[in-house]
Scaffold this active site. Structure first.
Site, PDB file in Angstrom:
ATOM      1  NE  ARG A 297      85.223  -6.801 153.362  1.00 21.87           N
ATOM      2  CZ  ARG A 297      85.902  -5.866 152.716  1.00 21.87           C
ATOM      3  NH1 ARG A 297      87.225  -5.953 152.620  1.00 21.87           N
ATOM      4  NH2 ARG A 297      85.274  -4.833 152.168  1.00 21.87           N
ATOM      5  CE1 TYR A 438      76.273 -11.156 154.422  1.00 24.08           C
ATOM      6  CE2 TYR A 438      74.216 -10.164 155.125  1.00 24.08           C
ATOM      7  CZ  TYR A 438      75.089 -11.239 155.112  1.00 24.08           C
ATOM      8  OH  TYR A 438      74.750 -12.377 155.788  1.00 24.08           O
ATOM      9  CD  GLU A 439      79.984  -6.856 156.766  1.00 25.00           C
ATOM     10  OE1 GLU A 439      80.975  -6.121 156.647  1.00 25.00           O
ATOM     11  OE2 GLU A 439      79.036  -6.599 157.534  1.00 25.00           O
ATOM     12  N   GLY A 440      81.037  -6.171 151.546  1.00 22.99           N
ATOM     13  CA  GLY A 440      81.900  -6.038 150.377  1.00 22.99           C
ATOM     14  C   GLY A 440      81.546  -7.072 149.334  1.00 22.99           C
TER      15      GLY A 440
END
Length: 596
Positions: A297, A438-440
């Protein structure tokens, strides 16, 4: 135009805001001083400008391809990856004990920015390997570390994260990939994973998949998820590669952007089960995977800064060359380069200020990470870890949303030519969009900011940071220059707006969750804006002092102007965000569902 690494701005942040002199006093970082940082950044600039950047457009027009389970990287990528690994770039931040260089994140993170500016599709491969390395360092057994870490750190092998499944996107409680224990202590893994970045390719000898799966009989929900190492090729006792494991790429996605980065669908266990090795303890997989996710992140936030920098450079270059219309002030009697037009200058300054503010924030967070992991005093480690963890969702969320605005402005500066693919600027806009997903997603980062980072401790950590901002405001006021006083005014007003929102979030999350979460993304954007603006205020103080001493006048004056612009045009958004969060929650959920 080609990419030029902003080494001077990066070193400014490293020296004055991230305080590399203090990092170099930490155990293990004694050699990581400013001279070392400069030497590493200059070498990184040469590699990224000369090797990776020329391949960026190539990757967009000739994406990675899949045929009969074999994934072939864009022409030129395999050779570039070989140069990348031979240069030791994969191991820059990783432990010397496993072949890395052991440099601090304060230095490594800006090298990551260069990689992503030069070629984001390429840079995703080492980014995922970094996450796998961190997870194994934290939770892997001695045997797993001995088998995999040195090869991952060298870049001979690459790593992946396998979370998502067709029915389980961000809700990992829905994971259904299963792992069956075997008599020899291994597991057989069965299931399908989607959206696996660099999940299959031909650039490395082996791929080390870190896979979330459920052991038979595990509890339902996230408490029953375990983490496994599943290599593409089995590893023999002497470290050589053995038979192909039962994991195969059945397709890759066709995407809006980052086209040279293969996004794989991986099938585990079609031919008897893929051999997996448990990482840590059963049912603690999500805990370990979060180690990878937090590293990723932060890295994705840096990607936002990187793609925005690349877009800014291209827009500024175009604006200096594109001749169109006379200046509105009558200063020229003929058509002039569009950089003379005030609105173009506004767009370029917006891009520049956002990039420099977010870059400074990422550098300061990286230094906090280094202190949190290396300081001899436990209390200092705890305080800096709290600071870093608060910043991660901001860096990921704010910097990536920022990148969409900046890359859009880059297209706008180009006018009609920006809409034409051959110009090249549209690629940055397309590539940037995935960063908010992506990645949250941004909303998931905002949920983290509300739940774990603000409500859980009643807003104490957030308030402690706003107290540090108040100190900077006082220093700006004490400076007394017109620019410093103007920035102090805007920064203090933005800080006050943020404090009001922190109180609202901390006081209402349990009692009125819909009201708070209606404004969760605006809260994230407000907090990110203020934190980046804080760093620009600090930068202005440094630049003013340097100007008084007669040092690097052109660079320092530009820093002062950019900080002033940030305060006048970006920090001023804070009050409006405060009002929408604290006073506008009802209208978010007022419309009947059937009316949509």
């Amino acid at each position: 135009m080609s990419y030029i690494a902003p080494v001077k701005d990066m070193l400014f942040n490293i020296e004055h805001l991230a305080r590399i002199d203090q990092i170099a006093q930490l155990p293990g970082f004694e050699d990581a001083d400013l001279d070392t940082a400069q030497a590493v950044l200059e070498e990184a600039a040469k590699f990224n400008e000369g090797v990776l950047s020329p391949l960026n457009w190539e990757g967009d027009i000739h994406p990675t391809s899949w045929k009969d389970g074999v994934v072939t990287a864009t022409p030129g990528f395999k050779d570039a990856f070989k140069q990348f690994t031979e240069g030791g770039w994969q191991g820059l931040q990783h432990p010397v004990a496993f072949g890395g260089q052991g440099l601090p994140k304060t230095i490594g993170s800006v090298c990551g920015e260069m990689q992503n500016s030069a070629n984001m599709s390429f840079a995703l491969c080492p980014l995922l390997s970094d996450g796998a390395i961190e997870a194994l360092l934290t939770a892997g057994s001695d045997e797993l570390k001995a088998t995999y870490l040195e090869k991952l750190v060298s870049g001979e092998w690459t790593g992946t994260m396998n979370l998502t499944e067709p029915q389980a996107g961000s809700d990992l409680a829905m994971v259904r990939t299963r792992a069956e224990p075997q008599p020899d202590g291994t597991y057989k893994v069965f299931g399908t994973k989607i959206y696996i970045t660099w999940g299959e390719h031909d650039m490395a000898d082996n791929i080390v998949h870190l896979v979330l799966a459920r052991v038979q009989g595990a509890p339902e929900g996230v408490k029953g998820i375990s983490l496994f190492v599943v290599p593409k090729f089995m590893v023999n006792g002497d470290g050589s590669l053995g038979a192909r494991n039962d994991v195969h790429c059945v397709s890759i996605e066709h995407k809006m952007g980052i086209k040279a980065s293969p996004t794989a669908v991986l099938q585990y266990g079609d031919h008897g089960g893929a051999v997996g090795y448990l990482v840590g303890q059963e049912n603690r997989g999500l805990e370990y995977m979060f180690i990878m996710m937090n590293a990723a992140r932060y890295g994705v936030g840096v990607q936002g800064i990187a793609i925005a920098e690349r877009a800014y450079q291209k827009a500024a270059s175009f604006a200096r060359e594109r001749v169109q219309s006379r200046p509105v002030d009558g200063s020229m009697n003929t058509s002039a380069p569009i950089i003379h037009h005030p609105d173009v200058r506004r767009m370029l300054m917006t891009m520049r200020a956002y990039v420099q503010g977010c870059r400074a924030l990422a550098s300061v967070a990286a230094s906090a990470f280094d202190v949190a992991h290396h300081h001899p005093d436990a209390q200092a480690r705890k305080e800096h870890q709290t600071f870093y963890e608060f910043m991660v969702p901001l860096i990921k969320g704010f910097s990536t949303e920022m990148s969409l605005e900046v890359t859009s402005l880059a297209v706008q500066v180009h006018g009609g030519m920006g809409f034409i693919e051959e110009t090249g600027v549209a690629q940055y806009y397309r590539d940037a969009k995935i960063l908010t997903i992506y990645e949250g997603t941004t909303a998931i980062q905002a949920n983290d900011l509300v739940g774990r980072k603000t409500s859980r401790d009643g807003g104490q950590a957030a308030k402690a940071i706003t107290a540090q901002i108040a100190v900077t405001v006082a220093e700006l006021r004490a400076s007394g220059t017109p620019d410093a006083l103007a920035v102090a005014k805007r920064l203090d007003a933005a800080r006050a707006a943020l404090v009001e929102v922190i109180d609202f979030v901390a006081g209402n999350t349990k009692a009125s969750p819909n009201a708070v979460f209606s404004g969760s993304v605006p809260y994230l954007m407000l907090a990110g804006n203020v934190m980046a603006g804080w760093q620009m205020g600090r930068a202005l103080l440094v630049a003013q002092k340097a100007l008084a001493e007669g040092k690097e006048a052109a660079f320092m004056q530009a820093k002062v102007v950019t900080a002033r612009f940030y305060a006048d045009h970006i920090l001023t958004k804070a009050r409006g965000l405060r009002d929408s969060i604290v006073e506008g929650a009802d209208s978010v959920t007022a419309l009947a569902l059937e009316a949509f």
